[in-house]
Structures are given as structure tokens and as C-alpha cells.
Design an enzyme around this catalytic site. Structure first.
Site, PDB file in Angstrom:
ATOM      1  N   ASP A   1      -1.749   1.045   7.549  1.00  0.00           N
ATOM      2  CA  ASP A   1      -1.102   0.856   6.239  1.00  0.00           C
ATOM      3  C   ASP A   1      -0.687  -0.601   6.020  1.00  0.00           C
ATOM      4  O   ASP A   1      -0.812  -1.134   4.922  1.00  0.00           O
ATOM      5  CB  ASP A   1       0.124   1.773   6.113  1.00  0.00           C
ATOM      6  CG  ASP A   1      -0.269   3.227   6.212  1.00  0.00           C
ATOM      7  OD1 ASP A   1      -0.718   3.780   5.207  1.00  0.00           O
ATOM      8  OD2 ASP A   1      -0.160   3.794   7.319  1.00  0.00           O
TER       9      ASP A   1
ATOM     10  N   ASP B   1       0.879  -1.175   0.000  1.00  0.00           N
ATOM     11  CA  ASP B   1       0.000   0.000   0.000  1.00  0.00           C
ATOM     12  C   ASP B   1       0.916   1.225   0.000  1.00  0.00           C
ATOM     13  O   ASP B   1       1.354   1.680   1.057  1.00  0.00           O
ATOM     14  CB  ASP B   1      -0.890  -0.022   1.255  1.00  0.00           C
ATOM     15  CG  ASP B   1      -1.806   1.186   1.325  1.00  0.00           C
ATOM     16  OD1 ASP B   1      -2.271   1.633   0.264  1.00  0.00           O
ATOM     17  OD2 ASP B   1      -2.028   1.699   2.433  1.00  0.00           O
TER      18      ASP B   1
ATOM     19  N   GLU C   1      -2.362  -1.690  -4.969  1.00  0.00           N
ATOM     20  CA  GLU C   1      -3.632  -1.044  -5.265  1.00  0.00           C
ATOM     21  C   GLU C   1      -3.516  -0.177  -6.519  1.00  0.00           C
ATOM     22  O   GLU C   1      -2.528   0.525  -6.691  1.00  0.00           O
ATOM     23  CB  GLU C   1      -4.071  -0.192  -4.068  1.00  0.00           C
ATOM     24  CG  GLU C   1      -5.568   0.051  -4.063  1.00  0.00           C
ATOM     25  CD  GLU C   1      -6.029   0.898  -2.889  1.00  0.00           C
ATOM     26  OE1 GLU C   1      -6.439   2.042  -3.107  1.00  0.00           O
ATOM     27  OE2 GLU C   1      -5.950   0.400  -1.741  1.00  0.00           O
TER      28      GLU C   1
END
Lengths: 204, 204
Positions: free
Chosen positions: A157, A26, A85
Site C-alpha cells: 500500500d 492509496d 488514485e
């Protein structure tokens, strides 16, 4: 599966699911979360997660921190696949530029070791983990803890990174179970990345 | 410079400008320009320039192309410093995200080899090359050709990369000539990167 081969011998084809280490990332210019899981058939095992904090100041040294830290994780665990992502809607050009650079640094650290990268949207990740595309962040964190049987909830995170890794593990499992005709809808590089299950044959 | 040292011996301190190879990069997700020059005192010499074309399709493999190609250039020429354009105003979040990732890939390829990176705005580059912050692209291309004594005008992206390298060569020369008190206004990492001129001493 028992069947007769061309020479009339009875063969048993055993499908042994290979262990695959999946790295989820991430990215962010201030904090980059990473999470590693091991996927083996239906079993999922937590390996490691963490947050890379880059601090403030000029961006190039911060990108170097992200790159070198991810590279260290990659060299330690030798993951088979990486998932990240896919951002479609950034808030503004300035934050998009910073996020883009952090994302570029993370992807390069992984691709420098020739590890295939898959991308998922935030909604795909939430759908895979919570079953709802617009689930709250806390719900995702909770499900990560449950799915990986963790004692504590990981930092935001790191939990997001683990969620991306779990989403990829789930997707690759589903895609491997699909018929070839159905899976032809997926891009070749994604299919190529996830097809690594070997079959061992024993002849009676 | 002639002067007496503590022991009363006459010493001559010769300031020999060291040759520095500077790499300029103009990143982009479709095309990334790069240019290498050698700076030695007031002399500038063209070494190489080119454009890395990544084609279309998913971004991760394109970032890998940028990273590996820049890494190859860096390993071939071993540049001492790298300069890149600092983008403040991107057109929209989507293009900012793509540009950011290409920029991150280029910076990581250089910083992985521990080469210091300096950033300049487009206006700073134009000011240094043409003497006008809002000069046209064609003017910059023309001046790059003149300053480096080239036979042909390089391609747009490669010319931009050479312009960034020339801007850095110009800036580092000016900063080295400044008094320490004046240069203290500049960030330590930029000064540290550009102060590499060795002094050789001969004792009579």
C-alpha cells in the site's frame, strides 16, 4: 537565458526549480497507504511512507483514524500537493461504498489544510512508473524502489502511494515544460496547483 | 426517588434530563442535508436545517465544501451526538463510490471534533418517524413537520436529515429507559454515546 530588457540592460533570467513536497495516498477502508517525496527539477527524494491500518468494526471510528493519521502526516511535512488514485471501476457497490468513504476521509484531511489534490487513474500511474498501463503490481513496487533509490521494497500500500506521488511529480514536470497553448487542455485547478516555480532575476 | 443512604440520611435523587443537541446528516455528492434538534426528556425542539449544494465538476473540491460547511455547523451548534443513514444497498458501484466519499467527508467533519456518530438504516428511520419501514418520502416529510411543530415543510434532503436526528433522539430515549441487561445487546460505543444523563443529588 541572456536577453536585453526595455531599458537596454542585459538581464539573466535563471529558472530555479523550487522544492515541492508531494503526498501520494492509496486509500482503503482496511489499509491506507501514504508516501511522501520531494521533487526538485529532475531530482526526486524519498521522505517517508507508511500504512494506516484501521482494523475491523464500525466504519466511522475507522474513518476517524484515517482522517487523524493523514492530518498528522500533513501537519508534520506540510506537503505542497497531494495525488490520489481515481477509481472508475469498483468491484461491487458494497466495496465501492467503503472505498469511497476511506477516500473521502483522506481527501478531507488534506483539503482541510487547503492543499490541492490531483487524481490519476491506475493506468496513468503504471504508465508513468513502468511505462506500461497494465504492468504487474510487483513491477510497480520494484520501480518505486529503483526510482527513489531505496534499500528495501516498501509494503504494497505504501509503495502504491509512492507510485502515485511519483506519477504526479512526473506529470507536473511535463506539464510545466509544455507550452501554455498545449497545457490549456488540462483543467485550470490542476494547472494552478502545479505552477509554483518562481523565477529569480539578476541584473548585470 | 427517596431513600436512606449508608449514614441513615434521607436523600432525594432527582433525574434531570439533560438537553442534548443532535445533528442528523443525509449525505450526497450533489446535495447534503443537515438538521439539528434539541432533545430534552420527552421534548424535541427544532434548531436549524439546510442543504449543502456542491454543484458539478471534480469531486475533491465538492468534498471540501461538504467538510467545511458541516464543520462550520458543528462549531456553531456544538452538537452532542450525530446520526447518519447507513447505506447497505447502493444502486451501482459508481454512485456508491460518490455517495461513500460524501459520507466520509460528513463523518470526518463531525468526528474531527470528537462527536460520537450513530448509524441507522432508512427503514429504521421510517419506522421511528412514521411507524412503517416502507413509508413514502412525503409521509416522512409530513411527520417531521408535525413532530417538530414547523410552519413549513423543509426541503427533501433537510427533512431526511431531521428525520435521522429524530430517529436517534427516539432510539437514545428508549435505550436509556431500558434495563442495563437489555441494553447490553447494543454496541458499547453506541451506549457510551447516548449515556450522558447526569443525576443531581440533594441531601436533606
Amino acid at each position: 537565458m541572456r536577453r536585453k530588457n526595455n531599458k537596454g540592460k542585459l538581464t539573466i533570467s535563471l529558472s530555479i526549480p523550487e522544492k515541492k513536497i508531494i503526498l501520494g495516498i492509496d486509500p482503503g477502508s482496511l489499509k491506507t497507504g501514504y508516501g511522501l517525496i520531494e521533487s526538485s527539477g529532475n531530482r526526486l527524494r524519498f521522505l517517508e511512507c507508511g500504512t494506516i491500518k484501521t482494523g475491523g468494526g464500525p466504519l466511522p471510528p475507522r474513518l476517524q483514524i484515517i482522517f487523524k493519521d493523514i492530518q498528522q502526516v500533513v501537519r508534520h511535512w506540510s506537503p505542497d500537493e497531494m495525488a490520489i488514485e481515481n477509481v472508475f471501476l469498483a468491484r461491487n457497490p458494497d466495496s465501492a461504498l467503503k472505498l469511497g468513504q476511506a477516500r473521502g476521509a483522506a481527501i478531507c484531511a488534506v483539503m482541510a489544510e487547503n492543499i490541492p489534490v490531483s487524481e490519476y487513474t491506475a493506468n496513468q500511474v503504471k504508465q508513468a512508473i513502468v511505462g506500461k498501463g497494465h504492468a504487474a503490481k510487483s513491477q510497480v513496487q520494484h520501480m518505486v524502489k529503483v526510482l527513489l533509490n531505496l534499500n528495501t521494497t516498501p509494503q504494497a500500500d505504501a509503495a502504491d502511494a509512492l507510485a502515485i506521488a511519483l506519477c504526479h511529480a512526473n506529470t507536473r514536470k511535463t506539464m510545466l515544460e509544455l507550452k501554455p497553448s498545449a497545457s490549456s487542455r488540462y483543467p485550470a485547478e490542476v494547472l494552478g496547483a502545479i505552477r509554483g516555480r518562481r523565477k529569480k532575476r539578476f541584473t548585470l
